[in-house]
Design an enzyme around this catalytic site. Structure first.
Site, mmCIF file in Angstrom:
data_model
loop_
_atom_site.group_PDB
_atom_site.id
_atom_site.type_symbol
_atom_site.label_atom_id
_atom_site.label_comp_id
_atom_site.label_asym_id
_atom_site.label_seq_id
_atom_site.Cartn_x
_atom_site.Cartn_y
_atom_site.Cartn_z
ATOM 1 N N ASN A 7 7.113 51.076 -50.031
ATOM 2 C CA ASN A 7 6.879 51.709 -51.215
ATOM 3 C C ASN A 7 6.182 53.039 -51.115
ATOM 4 O O ASN A 7 5.098 53.201 -50.840
ATOM 5 C CB ASN A 7 5.894 50.657 -52.085
ATOM 6 C CG ASN A 7 5.464 51.397 -53.299
ATOM 7 O OD1 ASN A 7 5.934 52.369 -53.822
ATOM 8 N ND2 ASN A 7 4.402 50.938 -54.360
ATOM 9 N N LYS A 9 5.574 55.328 -52.835
ATOM 10 C CA LYS A 9 4.683 55.824 -54.309
ATOM 11 C C LYS A 9 5.347 57.206 -54.646
ATOM 12 O O LYS A 9 6.562 57.559 -54.404
ATOM 13 C CB LYS A 9 3.341 55.710 -53.748
ATOM 14 C CG LYS A 9 3.096 54.211 -53.729
ATOM 15 C CD LYS A 9 1.456 53.962 -53.529
ATOM 16 C CE LYS A 9 1.205 52.580 -52.962
ATOM 17 N NZ LYS A 9 0.006 52.161 -53.482
ATOM 18 N N HIS A 94 4.142 47.108 -60.648
ATOM 19 C CA HIS A 94 2.996 47.438 -59.743
ATOM 20 C C HIS A 94 1.723 47.652 -60.419
ATOM 21 O O HIS A 94 1.805 48.241 -61.613
ATOM 22 C CB HIS A 94 3.629 48.777 -58.815
ATOM 23 C CG HIS A 94 2.827 48.870 -57.847
ATOM 24 N ND1 HIS A 94 1.485 49.459 -57.618
ATOM 25 C CD2 HIS A 94 2.854 48.671 -56.584
ATOM 26 C CE1 HIS A 94 0.704 49.671 -56.606
ATOM 27 N NE2 HIS A 94 1.982 49.179 -55.933
ATOM 28 N N GLU A 96 -0.526 49.845 -60.487
ATOM 29 C CA GLU A 96 -0.790 51.148 -60.633
ATOM 30 C C GLU A 96 -0.273 51.403 -61.924
ATOM 31 O O GLU A 96 -0.639 51.922 -62.763
ATOM 32 C CB GLU A 96 -0.333 52.128 -59.422
ATOM 33 C CG GLU A 96 -1.138 52.127 -58.382
ATOM 34 C CD GLU A 96 -0.508 52.334 -57.171
ATOM 35 O OE1 GLU A 96 0.664 52.908 -56.984
ATOM 36 O OE2 GLU A 96 -1.128 52.028 -55.853
ATOM 37 N N GLU A 165 -0.172 41.316 -54.160
ATOM 38 C CA GLU A 165 -0.967 42.608 -54.191
ATOM 39 C C GLU A 165 -2.063 42.367 -54.781
ATOM 40 O O GLU A 165 -2.289 43.024 -55.961
ATOM 41 C CB GLU A 165 -0.167 43.865 -54.408
ATOM 42 C CG GLU A 165 1.353 43.928 -53.833
ATOM 43 C CD GLU A 165 1.563 45.344 -53.652
ATOM 44 O OE1 GLU A 165 1.906 45.747 -52.535
ATOM 45 O OE2 GLU A 165 1.690 45.977 -54.652
ATOM 46 N N GLY A 171 -4.637 50.136 -51.015
ATOM 47 C CA GLY A 171 -4.854 51.467 -50.505
ATOM 48 C C GLY A 171 -6.528 51.636 -50.155
ATOM 49 O O GLY A 171 -7.122 52.945 -50.074
ATOM 50 N N SER A 210 -3.090 47.066 -48.241
ATOM 51 C CA SER A 210 -3.655 47.647 -47.012
ATOM 52 C C SER A 210 -3.075 46.925 -45.576
ATOM 53 O O SER A 210 -3.589 46.826 -44.585
ATOM 54 C CB SER A 210 -5.190 47.513 -46.807
ATOM 55 O OG SER A 210 -5.802 48.217 -47.683
ATOM 56 N N GLY A 231 2.493 50.403 -48.820
ATOM 57 C CA GLY A 231 2.343 51.450 -49.502
ATOM 58 C C GLY A 231 1.870 52.664 -48.421
ATOM 59 O O GLY A 231 2.784 53.203 -47.748
ATOM 60 N N GLY A 232 0.767 53.201 -48.154
ATOM 61 C CA GLY A 232 0.235 54.051 -47.206
ATOM 62 C C GLY A 232 1.011 53.885 -45.746
ATOM 63 O O GLY A 232 1.510 54.901 -45.352
HETATM 64 P P1 PGA Z 1 -1.395 50.067 -49.730
HETATM 65 O O1 PGA Z 1 -0.379 49.875 -50.828
HETATM 66 O O2 PGA Z 1 -0.214 49.553 -48.470
HETATM 67 O O3 PGA Z 1 -1.475 51.538 -49.533
HETATM 68 O O4 PGA Z 1 -2.366 49.232 -49.599
HETATM 69 C C1 PGA Z 1 0.307 48.820 -51.092
HETATM 70 C C2 PGA Z 1 1.185 49.048 -52.552
HETATM 71 O O5 PGA Z 1 0.412 49.259 -53.410
HETATM 72 O O6 PGA Z 1 2.261 48.455 -52.693
#
Ligand code: PGA
Length: 256
Positions: A7, A9, A94, A96, A165, A171, A210, A231-232
């Site tokens: 992702n 983002k 998601h 967010e 998640e 994150g 993470s 994500g990251g």
């Molecule tokens: P992260 O994000 O791997 O940066 O923790 C995961 C996500 O929000 O899908």
């Protein structure tokens, strides 16, 4: 089969997304076992990334979809338009978006319906907040989110993909422990089947929060964890390739 979903983002521009997709293809070249790799760039990069991954094992996903059919809805992108752009998957619900845009479970449900109708496979994100975790109400919160599956019909030959998640793990560099993930994945499987008629083997439950190259194997090796949502780590090529490598290692071991 194991899944690795990236992702991106709102991190990357078109050129960076393309470069990253190229890097992933280079990294997996010649591999014999291949996880299901899904790259989810921002809308503006979908078309260019699609060209890069055409005729490869990598598939395309979007990060969001409109809750309504094509028509007068300024600024939204319909499921049919995503399918037309080569998307096979779309991330739905998601945290967010739930947090910052107040996406409700009802809205998430409409998005699931739209995605399935257009031939996409939605990746439904669920997960508890830090508060719920502290209060010991994590399962109740996840159960409420899973109720978005009520009266949703899974089209034939389609998988039901759910990403667990936990919001507090996203994150932050503080992932959930594999033991906690396994327990919640079991709960998610049984809860989802209350709402949707689906064979056990057609439910795919991913873990996200993470995950990176250093810990992915710990999750992926577990039977209950069908894959990871990054994500990251997905926007750092070496991390992404390390996670794909971990998925390949697990898949290789399973075929022995
Ligand atoms: P992260 O994000 O791997 O940066 O923790 C995961 C996500 O929000 O899908």
């Amino acid at each position: 089969m194991k899944y690795v979903v990236g992702n991106y983002k709102m991190y990357l521009g078109v050129r960076e997304s393309v470069a990253l997709a190229r890097g992933v293809l280079r990294g997996i070249r010649g591999s014999e076992v291949m996880p299901e790799i899904v790259l989810c760039p921002s809308f503006p990069a979908l078309t260019e990334v699609r060209k890069i991954i055409a005729r490869s094992h990598v598939t395309l996903g979007a990060q969001n979809v409109a809750a309504v059919a094509p028509g007068a809805m300024t600024g939204e992108v319909a499921a049919a338009q995503l399918a037309d752009n080569g998307c096979e998957y779309v991330i739905v619900g998601h945290s967010e978006r739930r947090q910052w845009l107040n996406e409700s479970d009802d809205l998430v449900r409409e998005k699931l319906v739209q995605a399935f109708a257009a031939g996409l496979t939605p990746i439904l994100c669920v997960g508890e907040s830090a508060q719920a975790r502290e209060d010991g109400t994590s399962e109740a919160m996840v159960a409420r989110q899973l109720a978005a599956l009520r009266d949703v019909t899974l089209p034939r030959k389609r998988k039901l993909v759910i990403a667990y998640e936990p919001i507090w793990a996203i994150g932050k560099g503080t992932p959930a422990t594999p033991a906690d993930v396994i327990a919640m994945h079991r709960f998610i499987r049984s809860e989802a089947r209350r709402y949707i008629d689906v064979a056990e083997e057609d439910i795919v439950v991913l873990y996200g929060g993470s995950v990176d190259g250093s810990n992915a194997y710990e999750y992926l090796r577990e039977r209950e964890v069908n894959g990871v949502l990054l994500g990251g780590a997905s926007v750092k090529l070496h991390e992404c390739l390390a996670v794909i490598g971990a998925a390949q290692e697990v898949m290789e071991a399973q075929t022995l």
